[in-house]
Design a protein around this motif. Structure first.
Motif, mmCIF file in Angstrom:
data_model
loop_
_atom_site.group_PDB
_atom_site.id
_atom_site.type_symbol
_atom_site.label_atom_id
_atom_site.label_comp_id
_atom_site.label_asym_id
_atom_site.label_seq_id
_atom_site.Cartn_x
_atom_site.Cartn_y
_atom_site.Cartn_z
ATOM 1 N N GLU A 57 -60.122 47.282 49.417
ATOM 2 C CA GLU A 57 -60.465 48.672 49.746
ATOM 3 C C GLU A 57 -61.581 48.730 50.764
ATOM 4 O OE1 GLU A 57 -60.906 51.843 46.629
ATOM 5 O OE2 GLU A 57 -62.973 51.909 47.374
ATOM 6 N N SER A 101 -55.132 47.655 51.820
ATOM 7 C CA SER A 101 -54.436 48.254 50.678
ATOM 8 C C SER A 101 -54.852 49.693 50.417
ATOM 9 C CB SER A 101 -54.678 47.415 49.420
ATOM 10 O OG SER A 101 -54.154 46.119 49.580
ATOM 11 N N GLN A 102 -56.158 49.985 50.555
ATOM 12 C CA GLN A 102 -56.613 51.341 50.241
ATOM 13 C C GLN A 102 -57.799 51.725 51.120
ATOM 14 O OE1 GLN A 102 -56.379 53.286 46.233
ATOM 15 N NE2 GLN A 102 -58.566 52.862 46.189
ATOM 16 N N ARG A 119 -60.767 54.664 51.514
ATOM 17 C CA ARG A 119 -61.480 55.734 50.816
ATOM 18 C C ARG A 119 -62.431 56.409 51.796
ATOM 19 N NH1 ARG A 119 -62.414 56.753 45.551
ATOM 20 N NH2 ARG A 119 -61.651 54.692 44.896
ATOM 21 N N ASP A 152 -50.182 56.283 48.657
ATOM 22 C CA ASP A 152 -51.007 55.481 47.755
ATOM 23 C C ASP A 152 -52.085 54.669 48.471
ATOM 24 O OD1 ASP A 152 -49.451 56.415 45.720
ATOM 25 O OD2 ASP A 152 -48.188 54.627 45.594
ATOM 26 N N ARG A 153 -52.022 54.608 49.791
ATOM 27 C CA ARG A 153 -53.017 53.819 50.525
ATOM 28 C C ARG A 153 -54.297 54.601 50.811
ATOM 29 N NH1 ARG A 153 -50.737 51.394 55.741
ATOM 30 N NH2 ARG A 153 -52.709 50.224 55.670
ATOM 31 N N ALA A 188 -57.239 56.801 48.906
ATOM 32 C CA ALA A 188 -57.763 57.171 47.592
ATOM 33 C C ALA A 188 -57.785 58.689 47.441
ATOM 34 C CB ALA A 188 -59.175 56.611 47.414
ATOM 35 N N ASN A 195 -53.890 53.842 41.726
ATOM 36 C CA ASN A 195 -54.403 52.518 42.070
ATOM 37 C C ASN A 195 -55.716 52.287 41.343
ATOM 38 O OD1 ASN A 195 -52.312 52.025 43.850
ATOM 39 N ND2 ASN A 195 -53.478 52.590 45.679
ATOM 40 N N GLY A 214 -58.509 55.142 42.036
ATOM 41 C CA GLY A 214 -58.577 55.827 43.319
ATOM 42 C C GLY A 214 -59.357 57.115 43.218
ATOM 43 N N ARG A 229 -51.622 48.673 40.507
ATOM 44 C CA ARG A 229 -51.109 49.994 40.161
ATOM 45 C C ARG A 229 -51.074 50.089 38.650
ATOM 46 N NH1 ARG A 229 -51.048 54.687 42.952
ATOM 47 N NH2 ARG A 229 -49.330 56.052 42.321
#
Length: 439
Positions: A183, A220-221, A223, A245-246, A248, A375, A387, A407
């Protein structure tokens, strides 16, 4: 000379935390071993001047470092240094003021008579994965602020708004990828005012930056950290929705007061109604979002009626998290000289009332997520952060899963108010309905 030892002490905001992480990586890349303060040859203090109390903590931190038995060099950087460094350098000849955070590692080497080493300003993926715990990397994409809130001096300490070029942001995101960090958190003093340039010298705003990161990296993520309420446009929320989903499902919107007359005295550029309409827009487009805020108790001139209005506003919005601050006068700001300063005992009572609301709304927001999928970034064994930024225990996660994004299906809440979850497989993903009231 033997390997030098260094310690980084962070004071202040989320942006300071990101900057301190970068300083730590730079020191490691320059050959320093990172140790506790009492074992350090050099102590770096990233200072904060947001309130008079914060500045007092800065001076205390410098004195504490100076009193260590190894008599370290103390390098101070950050907001206090930008405002009045003499307050710190006058404490000792061992205190060095360095306004430029990217030059701290080089200055540390020079202070020890070790100039000549090749200092990397960015660190490498190995350093980052070791220093940041393989969970998330804060990336400062913007600095400075053009707003002049009546209680704040940050605009003087940080200067005018300016943004990091897109390619530099992408380089840091890819660095996180190579380090296996799942992240990245985009941060800034006024993040929503991001106005960077891309390789073609075109202007890129915050919504476009989010899209570019998602298109040109495999992180992956992503924020977003704190965003000023007036900067959250429909375009930005649409970019978050498009990221699926990527991105937050979390937005931190500093409120400061839920009463418009108080906001006017704060010189905040929105009304309570405008803030509430903005939250409604976000939740309509992104139903699973968690919305958090900052709020000040006891701002000068705040009457009992105004506070009651602000308290009811917070209850009505239902924040997932509230950072409650009692007003602390910052010398040099209009609010510090304003009439009708609120008595400390009244501020304390109001702060307690806000924290009680915060506990209720946070628990309600967390409970509403039971039965949904999110997530989770695991930080310590099977414990991590969703997330939506709620803490979670993933009951069936292996103990060696730290530093991974998984997940999960949220299954319940324990007596401490902590959410519990279980891992979901690929077949389950997307099958759970979004929690209609999770906001």
């Amino acid at each position: 000379m033997a390997q030098p030892f260094a310690c980084v002490v962070n004071l202040g905001c989320r942006v300071n935390r990101v900057e301190s992480d970068r300083i730590t990586a730079d020191l490691s890349a320059a050959g320093f071993a990172l140790v506790d303060e009492d074992a350090a040859d050099v102590v770096v203090i990233n200072t904060c001047a947001v309130t008079g109390e914060a500045e007092a903590k800065t001076r205390k931190a410098v004195r504490h470092a100076l009193n260590q038995s190894r008599e370290p060099i103390v390098i101070v950087t950050g907001c206090v240094v930008n405002l009045h460094p003499g307050e710190l350098t006058d404490l000792s000849s061992r205190v060095i003021a360095e306004p430029s955070k990217i030059d701290v590692a080089r200055r540390a080497l020079e202070a020890l008579g070790m100039s000549g080493r090749d200092v990397s300003q960015s660190g490498d993926s190995h350093n980052l994965s070791d220093l940041l715990g393989c969970s998330r990397l804060g990336i400062k994409v913007q600095d400075g602020c053009n707003n002049r809130c009546s209680y704040c001096i940050v605009w003087k300490a940080r200067g005018a708004e300016r943004s990091v070029p897109v390619e530099s942001v992408l380089e840091q995101v890819r660095l996180a990828e190579r380090a296996g960090i799942p992240e990245v958190v985009l941060t800034g003093i006024n993040l929503g005012a991001y106005d960077g340039v891309d390789a073609g010298d075109s202007h890129v705003e915050i919504d476009e930056l989010v899209r570019i990161i998602l298109e040109q990296t495999n992180i992956s993520q992503v924020r977003l950290s704190s965003l000023e309420p007036m900067d959250v446009s429909e375009r930005l929320v649409d970019a978050m929705v498009a990221g699926g989903d990527r991105v937050a499902p979390f937005v931190h919107l500093p409120l400061q007061s839920g009463c418009t007359s108080t906001l006017e005295r704060m010189n905040r550029p929105y009304t309570a109604d405008e803030y509430e309409r903005g939250v409604a827009m976000i939740r309509e487009k992104l139903p699973q979002v968690a919305v958090s805020c900052d709020i000040i108790a006891g701002f000068p001139g705040e009457t009992d009626e105004e506070f009651a209005e602000s308290l009811a506003f917070c209850e009505r919005i239902g924040f997932s998290r509230m950072h409650v601050f009692r007003y602390s006068a910052r010398p040099g700001t209009p609010a510090a000289e304003a009439p009708d300063q609120v008595a400390p005992e009244v501020m304390a009572e109001r702060g307690s009332a806000l924290r009680r609301v915060a506990e209720r709304t946070s628990q309600a927001d967390a409970r509403a997520r039971i039965g949904s999928h999110e997530n989770a970034v695991l930080e310590y064994g099977n414990r991590g952060t969703l997330g939506s930024f709620h803490r979670v225990i993933v009951d069936d996660a292996p103990q060696d899963a730290s530093g991974t994004l998984v997940r999960v299906a949220i299954t319940g809440m324990d007596e401490r108010g902590l959410l519990h979850a279980r891992l979901v497989d690929a077949d389950e993903q997307g099958s759970a309905a979004l929690c209609g009231g999770a906001a």
